[in-house]
Write an enzyme that holds these catalytic residues in place. Sequence first.
Site: not given
Length: 330
Positions: A46, A114
Amino acid sequence: MIQSKIGLGCGVFSGAYGPAPQEAVEDTVRTALSRGITLFDTSPYYNDSEIKLGAALLALRTEFPRSTYKICTKLGRYGLHKANFDYSAERVVASVHKSMQRLHVDYLDIVLCHDVEFVDFDQVVDVALPKLFELKQQGLVRQVGISGYPLDVLLRIAQTQNQRGCPLDVCLSYCNFNLHCQLLSTYIPLLRDAGVKTIISASPLSMGLLSQDTTPEWHPASPELKAAVSQCAELVNTYTEQNGGNVEISLAKIAESFAFSLAEADIHLVGAKNSNEVTCALEAFLRAQKLQLASGGKYDDADLQQLYKKIQRILEPFSKYTWPSPPADA
């Protein structure tokens, strides 16, 4: 520390959903902590979310010591495409240490592999997860888990880990329980049977699809689903106009009231990039506990209940629909 049922998704600090200056991030984090939110979710993927969150928590440490909150971050994904994934044992260790540095902490409460569907199954269960569990034994990580979109992939990994005697602590699923998709509710019992201790449901607005604003261009939903959601938004607009604009209702509020009422999920993640959005999210969560729409609850107002049922009928054909992940161009 009592774990809150709602966590702050800090992907919004990346700027992908609009500007997120550091001052606003710190104000958002302070409001969240003051209102009882104790989990912050981020990732190296992110952009600078970890850096901004870490700076905010460091600035607030006198007011809110490290023991008053938990940090969930991720590893393995560092860019948009498959080529930007690295699940090697060496990168697992390096990523954990880098995240601790960015977040100004000496341990991480939760670390997730992830978007596990982007890499080979064996790379997840034979390389990345074993190394993460080693770091757990060393005290650098408190809980280990996975995140991703396809629930069948998440379940297969969870079952494999359980069969090997090393069950996952945490499983994070996103966009799988909302107004247009309710698949997560059928998978939660299966994940529990596979030994998963904590199940996190993320993205109640389906990555902005249900926000009533313009859907982000990058959103992977099919044109048919996007059109159906637009039809729902128009219904809400018409309802508001017919009531003289005096009703505080939106597609996003209806969506949150539905998603947050999934009691079987241990934690619900919601993104908020300012204090007002934090307050609105908490109000939505409390409203959801009262309404219990996911288990058949109803709005007290008959007209609003009729609007909700119309939205349900429009979106019902998509209740088991999922978009491809990874996408064909990954």
